[in-house]
Design an enzyme around this catalytic site. Structure first.
Site, PDB file in Angstrom:
ATOM      1  N   GLN A  69      37.784  29.160  40.091  1.00  0.00           N
ATOM      2  CA  GLN A  69      37.945  28.503  38.797  1.00  0.00           C
ATOM      3  C   GLN A  69      39.402  28.547  38.286  1.00  0.00           C
ATOM      4  OE1 GLN A  69      35.709  28.373  34.522  1.00  0.00           O
ATOM      5  NE2 GLN A  69      35.821  30.391  35.447  1.00  0.00           N
ATOM      6  N   LEU A  70      39.977  29.739  38.242  1.00  0.00           N
ATOM      7  CA  LEU A  70      41.349  29.870  37.753  1.00  0.00           C
ATOM      8  C   LEU A  70      42.339  29.237  38.721  1.00  0.00           C
ATOM      9  CD1 LEU A  70      43.271  30.922  35.590  1.00  0.00           C
ATOM     10  CD2 LEU A  70      43.225  33.160  36.729  1.00  0.00           C
ATOM     11  N   ILE A 129      42.306  37.829  51.591  1.00  0.00           N
ATOM     12  CA  ILE A 129      42.964  39.052  51.099  1.00  0.00           C
ATOM     13  C   ILE A 129      42.479  40.318  51.814  1.00  0.00           C
ATOM     14  CG2 ILE A 129      43.479  38.030  48.849  1.00  0.00           C
ATOM     15  CD1 ILE A 129      41.184  39.703  47.658  1.00  0.00           C
ATOM     16  N   THR A 163      33.084  38.334  41.612  1.00  0.00           N
ATOM     17  CA  THR A 163      32.776  38.212  40.183  1.00  0.00           C
ATOM     18  C   THR A 163      31.284  38.107  39.870  1.00  0.00           C
ATOM     19  OG1 THR A 163      33.067  35.812  40.308  1.00  0.00           O
ATOM     20  CG2 THR A 163      34.994  37.120  39.660  1.00  0.00           C
ATOM     21  N   THR A 217      39.866  42.172  33.991  1.00  0.00           N
ATOM     22  CA  THR A 217      38.721  41.818  33.155  1.00  0.00           C
ATOM     23  C   THR A 217      38.478  42.783  32.002  1.00  0.00           C
ATOM     24  OG1 THR A 217      36.290  41.560  33.223  1.00  0.00           O
ATOM     25  CG2 THR A 217      37.250  43.078  34.789  1.00  0.00           C
ATOM     26  N   TYR A 231      30.808  46.052  38.965  1.00  0.00           N
ATOM     27  CA  TYR A 231      31.870  45.053  38.894  1.00  0.00           C
ATOM     28  C   TYR A 231      33.062  45.590  38.101  1.00  0.00           C
ATOM     29  CZ  TYR A 231      34.464  41.065  37.028  1.00  0.00           C
ATOM     30  OH  TYR A 231      35.464  40.223  36.631  1.00  0.00           O
TER      31      TYR A 231
END
Length: 285
Positions: A12-13, A39, A64, A103, A127
């Site tokens: 999304q970002l 990564i 996420t 977050t 998370y």
């Protein structure tokens, strides 16, 4: 602008960065594909850093799925901690400044005033803990970093609360939405703009920063605003968290103070409802 690699470019970002780059003809942002920018693959990452020698690396890649993480802690930890470790190590080697997106879930949320960067972190979910673990490995590996914590992210890209509510609102006459969890909806395009402002500044004021839109809302308030702006007549009923049990516990209060990022970088932050209206107008187009 400084040469910048965007990790998690398909999320999304990441897609918000792509849109800004396209709209503003920014050719210094690099969007490698997922195989090239895995990564968890140290060798692939090394080739990427060697090829581009970036000034900045923005890590938008993350695990996420908040509820799923409770039963998949190993995968969440690999992506949210080990992946960050891999990027930070190479950032140090290639003199690259790391921008790590984090977050509000690093907080317990048992306070009643906006959370600052110095407030105690105490995650209450897997998370949240894995994202905090990712934050904590960075200072051991590099001095040149910005950790940007955000909350309640949505946009016209990917899957998010706004798009889900618009779908439900078009299909249902009534929805029950939690009214006792409070935070700030954040338009991911605004967050991407803020991160680019940090990069453009060339600042060495490294450390942790908070960014969300301005204002405060419950999930109930957020939903009501979505329907009001979209012109949907769906009835929204407020319910307590206890009526909607989820696998992971959420922070009941996650409003963050943005004083530090505003003062340091001169960023003007939009009010959440104004940004929501902009996003919904784009979705309608």
């Amino acid at each position: 602008m400084n040469k910048t690699i965007i990790f998690g470019a398909s999320g999304q970002l990441g897609q918000c960065f792509r849109k800004i780059a396209a709209d503003q003809n920014i050719d210094s942002l690099i969007f490698p594909d997922e195989t090239e920018a895995n990564i968890l693959d140290g060798d692939a990452l090394e080739k990427l850093f060697e090829k581009h020698s970036p000034n900045y690396a923005v890590n938008c890649a993350a695990y996420t799925a908040v509820d799923k993480a409770e039963d998949d802690a190993d995968t969440a930890l690999k992506i949210n901690k080990t992946g960050v470790e891999n990027i930070a190590r190479l950032a140090a080697k290639y003199s690259t400044t790391l921008v790590q997106v984090s977050t509000d879930f690093v907080f317990k949320g048992d306070v009643s005033s906006p959370l600052t960067e110095n407030d105690k972190t105490e995650p209450i979910s897997v998370y949240g803990q894995t994202k905090l673990d990712g934050e904590l490995v960075i200072p051991n590996l590099t001095d040149k970093y910005f950790v940007v914590r955000t909350a309640w992210l949505y946009s016209e890209f990917g899957n998010n609360f706004v798009k889900t509510m618009l779908k439900f609102g078009a299909e249902r006459d009534e929805l029950k939405i939690i009214a006792d969890q409070v935070g700030t909806p954040t338009y991911a395009m605004d967050l991407a703009d803020a991160i680019l402002t940090i990069i453009e500044s060339g600042s060495a004021e490294y450390g942790i920063y908070h960014y969300s839109n301005e204002g405060v809302a419950s999930w109930y308030d957020f939903t009501k605003a979505i329907f009001d702006i979209a012109g949907l007549q769906t009835r929204v009923l407020p319910i307590p968290t206890s009526d909607y049990v989820t696998r992971a516990v959420r922070p009941p209060y996650s409003v963050m103070s943005k004083l530090k990022i505003k003062k340091t970088f001169g960023i003007n932050i939009p009010y959440w409802r104004e940004s929501l209206a902009l996003c919904i107008s784009k979705l309608k187009q």
